[in-house]
Every structure is written in structure tokens, then in C-alpha cells.
Design a protein around this motif. Structure first.
Motif, short mmCIF file in Angstrom:
data_model
loop_
_atom_site.label_atom_id
_atom_site.label_comp_id
_atom_site.label_asym_id
_atom_site.label_seq_id
_atom_site.Cartn_x
_atom_site.Cartn_y
_atom_site.Cartn_z
N ILE A 239 0.91 -1.26 -0.02
CA ILE A 239 0.06 -0.01 0.20
C ILE A 239 0.94 1.25 0.05
O ILE A 239 0.63 2.39 -0.82
CB ILE A 239 -0.84 -0.15 1.18
CG1 ILE A 239 -2.02 -1.31 1.21
CG2 ILE A 239 -1.68 1.28 1.03
CD1 ILE A 239 -2.67 -1.22 -0.11
N THR A 240 1.94 1.15 0.79
CA THR A 240 2.80 2.59 0.94
C THR A 240 3.64 2.64 -0.54
O THR A 240 3.51 3.70 -0.96
CB THR A 240 3.86 2.12 2.05
OG1 THR A 240 3.16 2.10 3.10
CG2 THR A 240 4.59 3.58 2.15
N ALA A 241 4.07 1.42 -1.00
CA ALA A 241 4.60 1.54 -2.39
C ALA A 241 3.77 2.08 -3.48
O ALA A 241 4.08 3.10 -4.27
CB ALA A 241 5.27 0.38 -2.76
N ALA A 242 2.63 1.73 -3.25
CA ALA A 242 1.49 2.10 -4.39
C ALA A 242 1.09 3.81 -4.30
O ALA A 242 1.14 4.28 -5.26
CB ALA A 242 0.26 1.45 -4.21
N PHE A 243 1.03 4.07 -2.98
CA PHE A 243 0.67 5.59 -2.71
C PHE A 243 2.04 6.30 -3.45
O PHE A 243 1.97 7.59 -3.88
CB PHE A 243 0.69 5.94 -1.51
CG PHE A 243 -0.83 5.55 -1.01
CD1 PHE A 243 -1.83 6.30 -1.68
CD2 PHE A 243 -1.33 4.84 -0.01
CE1 PHE A 243 -3.18 6.35 -1.58
CE2 PHE A 243 -2.66 4.68 0.33
CZ PHE A 243 -3.58 5.43 -0.31
N VAL A 244 3.40 6.02 -2.98
CA VAL A 244 4.59 6.67 -3.32
C VAL A 244 4.69 6.56 -4.66
O VAL A 244 5.04 7.50 -5.47
CB VAL A 244 5.78 6.12 -2.54
CG1 VAL A 244 7.07 6.81 -3.13
CG2 VAL A 244 5.85 6.30 -1.13
N ASP A 245 4.44 5.62 -5.29
CA ASP A 245 4.27 5.27 -6.92
C ASP A 245 3.28 6.57 -7.53
O ASP A 245 3.57 7.09 -8.56
CB ASP A 245 3.81 4.17 -7.45
CG ASP A 245 3.82 3.75 -8.90
OD1 ASP A 245 3.09 4.28 -9.50
OD2 ASP A 245 4.70 3.02 -9.18
N ASP A 246 2.00 6.64 -6.93
CA ASP A 246 1.18 7.85 -7.20
C ASP A 246 1.67 9.04 -7.21
O ASP A 246 1.59 9.79 -8.23
CB ASP A 246 0.09 7.44 -6.57
CG ASP A 246 -0.94 6.33 -7.10
OD1 ASP A 246 -0.76 5.79 -7.97
OD2 ASP A 246 -1.93 6.07 -6.44
N ILE A 247 2.60 9.40 -6.19
CA ILE A 247 3.06 10.36 -5.99
C ILE A 247 4.04 10.79 -7.16
O ILE A 247 4.22 11.94 -7.63
CB ILE A 247 3.75 10.74 -4.46
CG1 ILE A 247 2.54 10.62 -3.59
CG2 ILE A 247 4.52 12.03 -4.64
CD1 ILE A 247 3.15 10.72 -1.98
N LEU A 248 4.81 9.81 -7.24
CA LEU A 248 6.00 10.05 -8.37
C LEU A 248 5.51 10.32 -9.76
O LEU A 248 5.99 10.99 -10.66
CB LEU A 248 6.84 8.76 -8.42
CG LEU A 248 7.96 8.61 -7.13
CD1 LEU A 248 8.57 7.52 -7.18
CD2 LEU A 248 8.59 9.87 -7.07
N SER A 249 4.36 9.50 -9.95
CA SER A 249 3.58 9.55 -11.24
C SER A 249 3.02 10.93 -11.25
O SER A 249 3.01 11.33 -12.46
CB SER A 249 2.59 8.37 -11.42
OG SER A 249 3.24 7.11 -11.30
N LEU A 250 2.60 11.51 -10.45
CA LEU A 250 1.92 12.90 -10.51
C LEU A 250 3.05 14.01 -10.71
O LEU A 250 2.94 14.73 -11.65
CB LEU A 250 1.17 13.34 -9.12
CG LEU A 250 0.00 12.81 -8.74
CD1 LEU A 250 -0.51 12.89 -7.38
CD2 LEU A 250 -1.08 13.29 -9.76
N VAL A 251 4.12 13.65 -10.33
CA VAL A 251 5.44 14.70 -10.43
C VAL A 251 5.60 14.34 -11.97
O VAL A 251 5.87 15.40 -12.67
CB VAL A 251 6.56 14.13 -9.67
CG1 VAL A 251 7.89 15.14 -10.17
CG2 VAL A 251 6.17 14.59 -8.20
N LEU A 252 5.67 13.18 -12.48
CA LEU A 252 5.78 12.89 -13.97
C LEU A 252 4.90 13.55 -14.93
O LEU A 252 5.19 14.13 -15.86
CB LEU A 252 6.00 11.37 -14.24
CG LEU A 252 7.37 10.65 -14.10
CD1 LEU A 252 7.22 9.13 -14.26
CD2 LEU A 252 8.50 11.11 -14.90
N PHE A 253 3.60 13.35 -14.50
CA PHE A 253 2.53 14.05 -15.13
C PHE A 253 2.68 15.43 -15.27
O PHE A 253 2.51 15.95 -16.42
CB PHE A 253 1.26 13.58 -14.51
CG PHE A 253 0.17 14.17 -15.06
CD1 PHE A 253 -0.56 13.65 -16.15
CD2 PHE A 253 -0.71 15.43 -14.43
CE1 PHE A 253 -1.55 14.19 -16.67
CE2 PHE A 253 -1.60 15.68 -15.02
CZ PHE A 253 -2.38 15.15 -16.07
#
Length: 572
Positions: A239-253
């Protein structure tokens, strides 16, 4: 019957009913509702059967603008005749570019700006016109596309409220490594595969890679909750990795859509840096400031319940939960506006949600929001897939053998394979469980692809390739992850556990179970302005509520919640 909108209303009702039935029917065959909702939208949309009227499914500017360029555009312009009213605004620019281009190298290539010169006068006219139409449709989309985008924004805000700083402290380092690998591998391999297919690395390759990067926390959260292993170390890591992944993806976006046009140092470099700094400051505030500011200072000025004997203005005085809901809306608007000016409003939606993650009682802020918005949000997200995504799919391109084969390569290797191996270097015996948990894709990935198409950063064939790749992950992830999870639970001896109220809470579909449990277990609960139960508000209510946080998150009320993100341990 004369002029009447009845047929249009009936058509829309039939379309939405079909999307609802597809969503419910997906559970019977064990696949994600996303796939069937997209299928319904493609089949019943304007591209095939046309049940949904095109007036509601296609951007007005796209319907009313003709960017078709005459074959002898150069001769028409030299004869001082019109090439068409929609192309006329670009004639001077393209004529200038054409004359300059003859004197320069022939391999200038394309640039993202609407002022690009392109390879010929005719192409310059057509592409410049198409780019302007795409920009207008991005700002003023058709009705159902707008609803879908709003739904995704609300879902991302809700996801931010579920970010668990306490879990991030326990499994943060490993989870961050998994998230970084799980974000970079799909990005890089997606770019390389698009180059192999003959696309440029910018913008097509970067757009495709960015769309493949986000994972879906919802699928993993639900399956882990059903198995009652959410509080195990590997469950917390997922769950933590998925949320951090989403944060990084938002930065990429944010970085991706700052690259539109010629190089702009502020948009490409400055705005993302400011955005990251804003996110860090907001995370610190979420842990160190918001619990005191909201729980103690602001809510402390309002009553827990309405006073039935109140008179005058006291009769409309807000309660604690009503004030909390107003603050959620206000902060969502403010934060999303800030990050909109820095690149994308979605980043601010997630950060705004995180601002309420540490409030007391645990999970209460999320329940206040879910009880008020869950049905609207569910329908908005359903419309996003069945309308926003489905109507954007070029049916001819999607169903072509070329798009399917290329999408299969992209899906197997860049979309699925990269996520499967992201946990291999660090997670030990549970590496394949964690890896497959990261494979799932949902709203955000499809949104990136759709917005890249609208911004002319992906062409129709490239968009179809990405959609096929995402479908591979969306379909395969629940099946394989469930099988591997059950085998791992049996292997380590966790199969004897039975679901608790906490895991049922987390496994419900967008809050359905918490609502039912609240009705059964806490009849003396508050009602909001619409008469909807919005959760516990007193310590006595919290003690008997089924919405108590898991033991792993229990904290002393008098202590300020620690900032558990590994990047800020020293500030706790």
C-alpha cells in the motif's frame, strides 16, 4: 411529438444503464469493471452503434471546425484565395515558415508548439489548426468528458486522505525503493518500445511511458483487505509503495505537460521544483499543523450535534463534521488551483487529501468525505471510463491488427513485466506478491493517455497502443495477484485469519461497507444537511464505532502524530 429532447434523454439513460450493468456484471466473471465499462462505451458510443448522441460525446470545437487542407493550398494562397475560414488564421505563419524552411535544413522535424513549422505548408496549416482545436477541447471539453475528469480529481483527493504516515515509517525505505523502480522501469521501457515502433522519444515516447507508470492502489487494497493481511509487513509495503508510486507519477505527469511548446525553463524546471517544495511543505503541515488547527482550534469552536432547542441564527450553526466537510472542499479548491498554476490540478488534489490523513479520530475525515460524495464520485468515475476514455478511442485504430500486436508487446513487457520485477531486488520471499500487486492500473493511467491524445502528444495509433497495454494490466492483475497472495498466505501460515471489521472497512467498494456497518452498529450518529450519516464525532462514539483504525495506527490523542515519511524522520 415535435421538437423534443425525450429521445436524447432516453438514449443517455440507456447508455448509463448499460454502463451500470457492465460494472455490476464484472464481479460475476471476476474481472475489473474498468474493462467492461470501456467496452460498453466503445460499442454504444458514436464510433459504432451511436446510442450516445454525438452532441454530448464530442467536443463542440471538434464538431464545428474543419481542419482539412486543400491539396493545392500553396497555389490557392498565391492566388490570394481563401483556404477555408478555419485555416485562414494560420496562413501567414505557415507561409513564413515555408519560405524560411526552403533555405534551411530539411530535417528540422516537428516541435510541440502550436507555432511549429512542420515539414510542409499544407501540413503546417492542418496541424496548427488541429493543435488549436485540441487546446480548446482540453479547456472546454464535451459534457461527459468534463464529468469524467471531475470524477478522477475527486478520487485522487480521496486517495490522499488514505495515505498512512505511520505505515510509511515502518516500511518506508523498502516501499520507496519499490515505488521508484516501479515508476522508472515502465517509463524507460515504454519510451524505448515506442522508439522501436518508429515514434519520437519526445513527446510520444515520454507520453506513453508516463501513462504506464501509475499503479492502482484500489485493487491491491481490496484484495489485501479481503484476505485480512493488510496489516502484515508485506501488505503495508504494497500500500505504501502504491501511494509513493502515485506521488512520483503525479510529478511525472506535471513535468510531461509542462513540455508542451518550445522549451520554457519555468514550466519545465522551475514549476516542478516549486511543486515538489509545496508538496513537502504540505506534508509537514499535514502532520504537524493540521491536527491541531482543524481538530482542536477550528472544530473546537463548533458543537458536535445540532441543538434542537436553538433559535435564530443558532439554528443554522454548523456542526464539527459539517465544518470539516466545508474545509475539505475549500482546501481541495485552493491546493488544486496552486498546482494548476504549476502544471496540473491533480497534484494538488492528492496533496489536499493528505492534509486530512492525520486527523482524529483515525479515518474519520475520509468517512465524512465518502459519505457525502461516494455515489456521485462512483458515477463520475464510471462515466470517465465509459465516456471520457471510450469516446477518445479511435475504434478503427484500436481494432487494427497492428495496434493490437504493438499494444501486446507494450503491455507484456513495459506495462506488466516492469512492475512484476520492481520488488525483486529488495523484498525477499514476498517479492512476486508485491510485484504483481503493483501491476494493476486504474483511472490515473487512462487519464494521462487520454489527456496526451487531446494535447497532440500521442497520435491515434499511439493512443490505441497504450490503451491495449493498460488493458493487459487491468485484466491480468486481479487474477494473478489473488492467486499468488493465497499461495503466499498458505505458505507462511496466515490462512487461519478471519476478516475483521477493519479489513471489511478497507475492502468495501468506495465505502459501501462502512455505511452499512455504521447503520447497524451506531444508530445514534450525526446527520449532515442531507440526512446522511457521516460518522463518529465524540470519544464515546469512537470507542464503539466499527470505523476504528487498525492497531498499527493507534496513537495517543495527546501526542502529535509523527511525520513518518522516511524523508522527514528528523522533524517528528
Amino acid at each position: 411529438g415535435g421538437a423534443s429532447s425525450y429521445i436524447a434523454m432516453l438514449s443517455i439513460c440507456g447508455f448509463l444503464s448499460a454502463a451500470w450493468m457492465a460494472s455490476k456484471g464484472s464481479g460475476l466473471i471476476g474481472i475489473s469493471s474498468i474493462v467492461l465499462e470501456i467496452v460498453v462505451g466503445v460499442v454504444l458510443g458514436p464510433g459504432i452503434l451511436g446510442l450516445m448522441p454525438s452532441e454530448y460525446a464530442t467536443c463542440e470545437y471538434l464538431r464545428n471546425t474543419d481542419c482539412t487542407t486543400p491539396a493545392d493550398a500553396v497555389g490557392i494562397v498565391q492566388a490570394r484565395k481563401s483556404v477555408g475560414r478555419h485555416l485562414e488564421p494560420f496562413v501567414d505563419h505557415c507561409a513564413h515558415c515555408h519560405n524560411v524552411k526552403v533555405l534551411q535544413a530539411e530535417d528540422q522535424g516537428r516541435r510541440l508548439s502550436s507555432a511549429s513549422c512542420y515539414l510542409s505548408f499544407e501540413e503546417c496549416l492542418e496541424k496548427s489548426c488541429s493543435t488549436e482545436v485540441s487546446e480548446k477541447c482540453g479547456s472546454f471539453p464535451d459534457f461527459f468528458t468534463l464529468i469524467g475528469h471531475a470524477g478522477v480529481a475527486l478520487m485522487i483527493f480521496e486517495s490522499g486522505m488514505h495515505f498512512d504516515f505511520e505505515k510509511a515509517k515502518d516500511v518506508g525505505p523498502k516501499a520507496c525503493v519499490v515505488a521508484v523502480i516501479g515508476t522508472l522501469f515502465p517509463l524507460i521501457l515504454g519510451m524505448l518500445i515506442m522508439m522501436m515502433f518508429g515514434y519520437s522519444i519526445m513527446p510520444h515516447g515520454l507520453s506513453a511511458g508516463t501513462a504506464l507508470a501509475p499503479t492502482s492502489v484500489g485493487i491491491s487494497l481490496r484484495l489485501l483487505g479481503e484476505a485480512n493481511v493488510l496489516q502484515e509487513s508485506f501488505g503495508q509495503a504494497i500500500i505504501t509503495a502504491a501511494f509513493v508510486d502515485d506521488i512520483l507519477s503525479l510529478v511525472l505527469f506535471n513535468v510531461l505537460f509542462s513540455l508542451q511548446g518550445d522549451f520554457d525553463a519555468w514550466k519545465t524546471v522551475g514549476a516542478p521544483i516549486v511543486g515538489i517544495a509545496f508538496m513537502i511543505g504540505a506534508m509537514v503541515a499535514a502532520v504537524k499543523v493540521m491536527p491541531w488547527l482543524i481538530n482542536d482550534y477550528i472544530q473546537g469552536k463548533f458543537p458536535a450535534k445540532k441543538n434542537p432547542d436553538a433559535k435564530g441564527l443558532e439554528r443554522i450553526r454548523l456542526t464539527k463534521d459539517e465544518v470539516l466537510f466545508v474545509m475539505q472542499i475549500a482546501l481541495l479548491v485552493i491546493y488544486s488551483l496552486i498546482t494548476h498554476l504549476l502544471g496540473t490540478h491533480l497534484w494538488g488534489c492528492f496533496i489536499a487529501g493528505m492534509a486530512f490523513a492525520c486527523l482524529k479520530p483515525d479515518h474519520h475525515a475520509a468517512h465524512v468525505w465518502v459519505f457525502q460524495t461516494k455515489r456521485v464520485t462512483k458515477w463520475m468515475v464510471r462515466i470517465f471510463f465509459s465516456c471520457t476514455v471510450a469516446f477518445s478511442i479511435p475504434v478503427g485504430k484500436l481494432l487494427s491488427l497492428s495496434a493490437f500486436l504493438k499494444g501486446s508487446v507494450m503491455g507484456i513487457f513495459a506495462c506488466v513485466g516492469t512492475k512484476v520485477v520492481c520488488a525483486a531486488p529488495i523484498m525477499g520471499q514476498e517479492k512476486w506478491v508485491v510485484g504483481w500487486a503493483m501491476v494493476g492500473r486504474a483511472e490515473f493511467a487512462y487519464l494521462i493517455a487520454q489527456m496526451a491524445l487531446t494535447a497532440n502528444m500521442l497520435d491515434q495509433e499511439g493512443f490505441s497502443i497504450v490503451i491495449w497495454a493498460l488493458i493487459y494490466a487491468t485484466v491480468s492483475a486481479p487474477f494473478v495477484f489473488r492467486k499468488l497472495l493465497n499461495k503466499y498466505i498458505e505458505k507462511v501460515g496466515l490462512e487461519g485469519k478471519r476478516p475483521t471489521e477493519d479489513t471489511v472497512l478497507n475492502s468495501g467498494e468506495h465505502g459501501d461497507m462502512p455505511m452499512k456497518q455504521a447503520e447497524e452498529n451506531n444508530p445514534e450518529r450525526l446527520k449532515d444537511l442531507d440526512g446522511i450519516a457521516i460518522g463518529v464525532t465524540t470519544e464515546e462514539d469512537a470507542a464503539r464505532s466499527p470505523r476504528i483504525a487498525p492497531q498499527a495506527r493507534a496513537q495517543d490523542q495527546d501526542k502529535s502524530p509523527p511525520l513518518c515519511c522516511p524523508f522527514f524522520k528528523g522533524l517528528a
